[in-house]
Design a protein around this motif. Sequence first.
Motif, PDB file in Angstrom:
ATOM      1  N   ALA A  18     -65.246  64.168 -39.232  1.00  0.00           N
ATOM      2  CA  ALA A  18     -65.293  62.712 -39.624  1.00  0.00           C
ATOM      3  C   ALA A  18     -64.383  61.843 -38.541  1.00  0.00           C
ATOM      4  O   ALA A  18     -63.428  62.409 -38.006  1.00  0.00           O
ATOM      5  CB  ALA A  18     -64.955  62.427 -41.002  1.00  0.00           C
ATOM      6  N   GLU A  19     -64.933  60.962 -38.049  1.00  0.00           N
ATOM      7  CA  GLU A  19     -64.219  60.031 -37.308  1.00  0.00           C
ATOM      8  C   GLU A  19     -63.289  58.871 -37.772  1.00  0.00           C
ATOM      9  O   GLU A  19     -63.842  58.320 -38.841  1.00  0.00           O
ATOM     10  CB  GLU A  19     -65.428  59.310 -36.301  1.00  0.00           C
ATOM     11  CG  GLU A  19     -66.242  60.403 -35.389  1.00  0.00           C
ATOM     12  CD  GLU A  19     -67.103  59.621 -34.621  1.00  0.00           C
ATOM     13  OE1 GLU A  19     -67.349  58.622 -34.762  1.00  0.00           O
ATOM     14  OE2 GLU A  19     -67.834  60.480 -33.778  1.00  0.00           O
ATOM     15  N   ASN A  20     -62.535  58.588 -36.814  1.00  0.00           N
ATOM     16  CA  ASN A  20     -61.647  57.554 -37.354  1.00  0.00           C
ATOM     17  C   ASN A  20     -62.048  56.147 -37.087  1.00  0.00           C
ATOM     18  O   ASN A  20     -61.974  55.411 -36.352  1.00  0.00           O
ATOM     19  CB  ASN A  20     -60.321  57.773 -36.615  1.00  0.00           C
ATOM     20  CG  ASN A  20     -59.147  56.647 -37.219  1.00  0.00           C
ATOM     21  OD1 ASN A  20     -59.390  55.581 -38.016  1.00  0.00           O
ATOM     22  ND2 ASN A  20     -58.053  56.751 -36.755  1.00  0.00           N
ATOM     23  N   LYS A  21     -63.055  55.603 -38.155  1.00  0.00           N
ATOM     24  CA  LYS A  21     -63.716  54.330 -38.251  1.00  0.00           C
ATOM     25  C   LYS A  21     -63.355  53.827 -39.574  1.00  0.00           C
ATOM     26  O   LYS A  21     -63.579  54.458 -40.677  1.00  0.00           O
ATOM     27  CB  LYS A  21     -65.047  54.672 -37.912  1.00  0.00           C
ATOM     28  CG  LYS A  21     -65.378  55.046 -36.477  1.00  0.00           C
ATOM     29  CD  LYS A  21     -66.792  55.047 -36.238  1.00  0.00           C
ATOM     30  CE  LYS A  21     -67.087  55.468 -34.882  1.00  0.00           C
ATOM     31  NZ  LYS A  21     -68.648  55.561 -34.362  1.00  0.00           N
ATOM     32  N   SER A  22     -63.422  52.506 -39.591  1.00  0.00           N
ATOM     33  CA  SER A  22     -63.601  51.657 -40.834  1.00  0.00           C
ATOM     34  C   SER A  22     -65.208  51.753 -41.281  1.00  0.00           C
ATOM     35  O   SER A  22     -66.003  52.274 -40.914  1.00  0.00           O
ATOM     36  CB  SER A  22     -63.284  50.301 -40.535  1.00  0.00           C
ATOM     37  OG  SER A  22     -64.558  49.823 -39.808  1.00  0.00           O
ATOM     38  N   LEU A  23     -65.223  51.129 -42.704  1.00  0.00           N
ATOM     39  CA  LEU A  23     -66.537  51.410 -43.307  1.00  0.00           C
ATOM     40  C   LEU A  23     -67.431  50.602 -42.448  1.00  0.00           C
ATOM     41  O   LEU A  23     -68.623  51.009 -42.414  1.00  0.00           O
ATOM     42  CB  LEU A  23     -66.554  50.681 -44.642  1.00  0.00           C
ATOM     43  CG  LEU A  23     -66.190  51.614 -45.759  1.00  0.00           C
ATOM     44  CD1 LEU A  23     -65.649  50.878 -47.152  1.00  0.00           C
ATOM     45  CD2 LEU A  23     -67.183  52.573 -46.127  1.00  0.00           C
ATOM     46  N   THR A  24     -67.115  49.473 -41.750  1.00  0.00           N
ATOM     47  CA  THR A  24     -68.293  48.898 -41.060  1.00  0.00           C
ATOM     48  C   THR A  24     -68.381  49.430 -39.587  1.00  0.00           C
ATOM     49  O   THR A  24     -69.453  49.133 -38.889  1.00  0.00           O
ATOM     50  CB  THR A  24     -67.768  47.376 -40.804  1.00  0.00           C
ATOM     51  OG1 THR A  24     -66.565  47.464 -39.959  1.00  0.00           O
ATOM     52  CG2 THR A  24     -67.457  46.702 -42.060  1.00  0.00           C
ATOM     53  N   GLY A  25     -67.545  50.422 -39.348  1.00  0.00           N
ATOM     54  CA  GLY A  25     -67.432  51.003 -38.121  1.00  0.00           C
ATOM     55  C   GLY A  25     -67.327  50.113 -36.964  1.00  0.00           C
ATOM     56  O   GLY A  25     -67.198  50.762 -35.521  1.00  0.00           O
ATOM     57  N   ALA A  26     -66.642  49.060 -37.098  1.00  0.00           N
ATOM     58  CA  ALA A  26     -66.410  48.133 -35.898  1.00  0.00           C
ATOM     59  C   ALA A  26     -64.807  48.667 -35.343  1.00  0.00           C
ATOM     60  O   ALA A  26     -64.532  47.990 -34.326  1.00  0.00           O
ATOM     61  CB  ALA A  26     -66.311  46.879 -36.570  1.00  0.00           C
ATOM     62  N   GLU A  27     -64.042  49.057 -36.326  1.00  0.00           N
ATOM     63  CA  GLU A  27     -62.491  49.593 -35.827  1.00  0.00           C
ATOM     64  C   GLU A  27     -62.039  50.700 -36.160  1.00  0.00           C
ATOM     65  O   GLU A  27     -62.996  51.207 -37.267  1.00  0.00           O
ATOM     66  CB  GLU A  27     -61.844  48.082 -36.095  1.00  0.00           C
ATOM     67  CG  GLU A  27     -61.689  48.199 -37.894  1.00  0.00           C
ATOM     68  CD  GLU A  27     -61.117  46.643 -38.064  1.00  0.00           C
ATOM     69  OE1 GLU A  27     -60.724  46.708 -39.270  1.00  0.00           O
ATOM     70  OE2 GLU A  27     -60.902  45.875 -37.491  1.00  0.00           O
ATOM     71  N   ARG A  28     -61.032  51.068 -35.705  1.00  0.00           N
ATOM     72  CA  ARG A  28     -60.503  52.358 -36.360  1.00  0.00           C
ATOM     73  C   ARG A  28     -59.892  51.753 -37.666  1.00  0.00           C
ATOM     74  O   ARG A  28     -59.418  51.012 -37.939  1.00  0.00           O
ATOM     75  CB  ARG A  28     -59.362  52.682 -35.536  1.00  0.00           C
ATOM     76  CG  ARG A  28     -59.519  53.320 -34.069  1.00  0.00           C
ATOM     77  CD  ARG A  28     -58.449  53.583 -33.272  1.00  0.00           C
ATOM     78  NE  ARG A  28     -57.679  54.364 -33.744  1.00  0.00           N
ATOM     79  CZ  ARG A  28     -57.448  55.833 -33.392  1.00  0.00           C
ATOM     80  NH1 ARG A  28     -58.378  56.240 -32.503  1.00  0.00           N
ATOM     81  NH2 ARG A  28     -56.623  56.634 -33.945  1.00  0.00           N
ATOM     82  N   LEU A  29     -60.208  52.987 -38.576  1.00  0.00           N
ATOM     83  CA  LEU A  29     -59.675  52.989 -40.151  1.00  0.00           C
ATOM     84  C   LEU A  29     -58.014  52.886 -39.859  1.00  0.00           C
ATOM     85  O   LEU A  29     -57.396  52.113 -40.796  1.00  0.00           O
ATOM     86  CB  LEU A  29     -60.184  54.132 -40.689  1.00  0.00           C
ATOM     87  CG  LEU A  29     -59.715  54.136 -42.243  1.00  0.00           C
ATOM     88  CD1 LEU A  29     -60.011  53.053 -43.070  1.00  0.00           C
ATOM     89  CD2 LEU A  29     -60.266  55.519 -42.872  1.00  0.00           C
ATOM     90  N   ASP A  30     -57.613  54.099 -39.190  1.00  0.00           N
ATOM     91  CA  ASP A  30     -56.209  54.482 -39.350  1.00  0.00           C
ATOM     92  C   ASP A  30     -55.750  54.376 -37.862  1.00  0.00           C
ATOM     93  O   ASP A  30     -56.103  55.107 -37.042  1.00  0.00           O
ATOM     94  CB  ASP A  30     -55.904  55.592 -39.838  1.00  0.00           C
ATOM     95  CG  ASP A  30     -54.488  56.006 -39.751  1.00  0.00           C
ATOM     96  OD1 ASP A  30     -53.474  55.146 -39.296  1.00  0.00           O
ATOM     97  OD2 ASP A  30     -53.912  56.968 -40.715  1.00  0.00           O
ATOM     98  N   HIS A  31     -54.779  53.155 -37.415  1.00  0.00           N
ATOM     99  CA  HIS A  31     -54.693  53.184 -35.815  1.00  0.00           C
ATOM    100  C   HIS A  31     -53.524  54.036 -35.621  1.00  0.00           C
ATOM    101  O   HIS A  31     -53.376  53.951 -34.304  1.00  0.00           O
ATOM    102  CB  HIS A  31     -54.024  51.468 -35.971  1.00  0.00           C
ATOM    103  CG  HIS A  31     -54.885  50.527 -35.973  1.00  0.00           C
ATOM    104  ND1 HIS A  31     -55.846  50.057 -35.225  1.00  0.00           N
ATOM    105  CD2 HIS A  31     -55.006  49.689 -37.083  1.00  0.00           C
ATOM    106  CE1 HIS A  31     -56.590  49.365 -35.686  1.00  0.00           C
ATOM    107  NE2 HIS A  31     -56.328  48.798 -36.697  1.00  0.00           N
TER     108      HIS A  31
END
Length: 197
Positions: A89-102
Amino acid sequence: MDNGLRPDRRPAIAICAWDPGFTAWDPVEDLSGDPWSPVGARTLPVSGDVSAEALAARLSALIASGECGALLLVGRTAHPGTFRLQTRAENKSLTGAERLDHTGPGVVRATAPAAEIVRDLSAAGLTALAASDAEEDAGSYILYRILNDLPDGAASPAIGLIRAPSNVPDAKVQVAVKAAASVIARHLAPLPRSSAA
């Protein structure tokens, strides 16, 4: 099985369909109301009837508390025809527009025994593969959150995500989930006597 006199020392596998609209997996098979369980383990059904954020927190808490020793997420794939065991799984927010965890890793790997699960799915007559591409949906988000929340240094619980193609009947989804959970159960140890409920 538990006869009411002895504690159940079988480890628990949480099985969760993250989309409440995905009804192909139903852990309760008969009028008893008891969920299906693989040999050597017991199933802990977890409802996906909350937001992805709340569900990820709920599942992470189950693992952190020791209430379950493994987790199998269940849902749909955007790809036709083949069951897919998502291996990362990739470090992406639910929208996929930014990282979930910086500060978190860009990618985390699922800890369930992927090759063994794919082999058993194939033996059950299902077309299956281990897929390293993460689909951009709540399932991938939840998988990342749970894997990233695991404490460092501890033995990793088996955590996996199985995806069913939309064109397969519910009966095949049931077979696939049972096969995957049974593989995971073979790798779990009984609970210590002091932890058995």
